[in-house]
Each structure stands twice: as C-alpha cells, then as structure tokens.
Design an enzyme around this catalytic site. Structure first.
Site, short mmCIF file in Angstrom:
data_model
loop_
_atom_site.label_atom_id
_atom_site.label_comp_id
_atom_site.label_asym_id
_atom_site.label_seq_id
_atom_site.Cartn_x
_atom_site.Cartn_y
_atom_site.Cartn_z
CE1 TYR A 215 0.86 2.61 -6.15
CE2 TYR A 215 1.84 4.30 -7.57
CZ TYR A 215 0.73 3.66 -7.06
OH TYR A 215 -0.52 4.05 -7.45
CE LYS B 171 -2.94 5.41 -9.43
NZ LYS B 171 -4.38 5.39 -9.81
O1 0WE Z 1 -2.58 2.74 -6.39
C1 0WE Z 1 -2.51 2.07 -5.38
C2 0WE Z 1 -2.71 0.56 -5.44
C3 0WE Z 1 -3.31 0.07 -6.72
C4 0WE Z 1 -3.16 -1.41 -6.93
C5 0WE Z 1 -3.29 -2.35 -5.91
C6 0WE Z 1 -3.16 -3.70 -6.18
C7 0WE Z 1 -3.21 -4.75 -5.11
C8 0WE Z 1 -3.68 -6.09 -5.64
C9 0WE Z 1 -2.92 -1.87 -8.21
N1 0WE Z 1 -2.80 -3.18 -8.50
C10 0WE Z 1 -2.92 -4.09 -7.52
N2 0WE Z 1 -2.80 -5.41 -7.85
C11 0WE Z 1 -3.09 -6.41 -6.99
O2 0WE Z 1 -2.92 -7.60 -7.31
N3 0WE Z 1 -2.18 2.68 -4.18
C12 0WE Z 1 -1.91 4.10 -4.17
C13 0WE Z 1 -2.06 1.95 -2.91
C14 0WE Z 1 -0.64 1.49 -2.79
O3 0WE Z 1 -0.21 0.37 -3.40
C15 0WE Z 1 1.14 0.24 -3.13
C16 0WE Z 1 1.56 1.29 -2.34
C17 0WE Z 1 0.43 2.12 -2.12
C18 0WE Z 1 0.38 3.38 -1.34
C19 0WE Z 1 2.01 -0.74 -3.53
C20 0WE Z 1 3.34 -0.67 -3.12
C21 0WE Z 1 3.79 0.38 -2.35
C22 0WE Z 1 2.89 1.38 -1.95
#
Ligand code: 0WE
Length: 256
Positions: A156, A163
């Site tokens: 993450y 966050k």
């Molecule tokens: O906040 C998120 C994800 C937000 C996010 C997702 C992406 C994917 C595509 C931010 N930036 C990007 N950039 C991209 O190019 N989450 C809470 C979901 C999430 O994302 C993870 C998680 C979880 C849970 C990434 C790694 C590990 C766990």
C-alpha cells in the site's frame, strides 16, 4: 427513510457502479438528498452520466480533476449557481502511480509521493475550503480512508502515507470548520472490489484474509458503506467530527 430530506450533496469519486462513492451516493439519495456529481477525465464521463442520470435528467454532472484549482472553482461555481447552498460532500478520490504500489516503499520517487499526497490528501483541504462558504446551514464532509494509514499493509506504500495525511487533514479541518457546524470525518473501509482495487496483485488473497481474520468473518458490503455514509451525514452524528470510523467488519481491532 428521509434522514437527509432537503439536503444538497456533492459526490467526488464515482467511476462506475462498483465505486464506493456510488454506494454512498445511492444511500444518500434514498434518504432524500439531492445530489451533484463530478467525474475525473472524459473516459469516465459517460459512466457517471449514466449512473447519475438515474436521479433525473437535470442532475448536475461536472468534470473535476482535484489536482486542478481552476476545475475545483468551476465545480463550486456551478453548485452555487444551481443550489445556492450545500450540506454534504463526499471525497472518494485517490491516486498513486502504479509503480509506487508495486515495489518497496523505500523506492517511492519524489514525484510519486507528490502526486499521491496531492490527489489523495491535499484535495480534501481544497474541496473543504471551497465547500465551506456554501455550507451556510452546517454540513458534513466525509472522506474515504483505509487501514494502511495506521498500520503497514504490504504494497500500500505511499497510499498509506497519503491516507494518514488525509485522516490528519480531516482532524484539522474539523477544528477549523467546527464553529460553522461543518463536521469532517473519515470512513475507513475494509477492502472492496472496485476499479481502484482491480489489478492490485494479491487483492483476492486480501479479501480472503479479511474473511478469515475479521471478527464478523466476512467482507464489508457496499450497502454497508452507504449506511455508514448516511449516518455520518445525518443528525444522528451531529456530535461526531474529526473521527475515522472503521467500517471493516471489525478487522482493525485485531492484534493477531
Ligand atoms: O486506496 C486504495 C487504492 C487506491 C489506488 C488504487 C490505484 C490502482 C491503479 C490508488 N492509486 C492507484 N493507482 C493505480 O495506478 N485501496 C484501499 C485499495 C487497495 O489498494 C492497495 C491495497 C488496497 C486494499 C494496494 C496495495 C495493497 C493493498
């Protein structure tokens, strides 16, 4: 029913029907709120128009890249013109360059760090500042967060730092806006299978891990995030501000 009758809401972060923002928007609308939506990029315009169109043909749908001050100003000008006031704002927007979510945090570039913090955290400050003058009857601002803000979730990475900044920003905004009866809270959601989660390697494993370890032995449902969004937007939460509310089937309480 009708916990939000007469309320005007502005929703940032709908990409498609699986978006958390869409789940909360639908719940707000069911409770009687009138909503406006923004979309990020022409690619998502049609999706958002089709979804938001279910609330009537004259639903306000505006482009907004939250890293552009001029676009933010245009959105709030349009909301001011159409409604003259605002009660609810949902921030469900995040982005970090994909590479930053793949390797080790230690390799985060200056540029990836800047972009992630700008889009995912500073944007809440910018939106709150623009919203406040319209929230003349008080208001509720809600931002979506995730557990990676407080504990290390492998991969993450810089999003966890963003966050953490988002949650801290919500506290400082809550302090600034409290005298105007504007509340600012975060919902920290358990993992949900959205566009933002798709393609994150090991996401399916993560859903399974939550099912096994969360006290409720399951994952959170979009409707349950909607219900939490209604609560924080409603007078039931009139004395709640600056908080991060975990809506994660209890996962966050576990030590092992
Ligand atoms: O906040 C998120 C994800 C937000 C996010 C997702 C992406 C994917 C595509 C931010 N930036 C990007 N950039 C991209 O190019 N989450 C809470 C979901 C999430 O994302 C993870 C998680 C979880 C849970 C990434 C790694 C590990 C766990």
């Amino acid at each position: 029913m009708s916990l939000l009758a007469g309320k005007i809401g502005l929703v940032f972060g709908v990409a498609n029907k699986r978006s958390i923002a869409w789940a909360i928007a639908q719940a707000w609308a069911r409770e009687g709120a009138t909503l406006a939506f923004t979309y990020q990029g022409e690619r998502l315009k049609e999706n958002v128009a089709e979804l938001a169109g279910t609330f009537g043909p004259d639903t306000l749908i505006l482009p907004c890249d939250v890293s552009q001050d001029e676009q933010i100003a245009d959105v709030f000008r349009a909301v001011a013109e159409k409604f003259g006031k605002l009660h609810l704002l949902l921030h469900s927007v995040a982005f970090a360059p994909r590479e930053a979510l793949e390797g080790e945090f230690i390799n985060t570039t200056r540029e990836a760090f800047r972009v992630a913090l700008d889009v995912s955290a500073y944007s809440l400050v910018a939106l709150a500042r623009a919203a406040a003058p319209l929230m003349t009857e008080g208001g509720s601002i809600i931002a979506m967060s995730y557990y990676g803000a407080e504990k290390v979730v492998p991969h993450y990475n810089v999003m966890g730092v963003a966050k953490a900044a988002l949650e801290a920003s919500a506290r400082y905004l809550a302090y600034d806006l409290g005298p105007k009866k504007i509340r600012v809270n975060c919902i920290s959601a358990g993992p949900v299978n959205t566009l933002a989660a798709r393609g994150i390697s090991g996401f399916t494993h993560m859903l399974k891990h939550y099912e096994e370890h969360a006290p409720l032995k399951r994952n959170v449902l979009p409707d349950e995030l909607g219900a939490a969004g209604v609560f924080l937007a409603s007078d039931g939460a009139a004395a709640i501000t600056g908080q991060t509310l975990y809506v994660d089937c209890g996962y966050q309480i576990m030590g092992m």
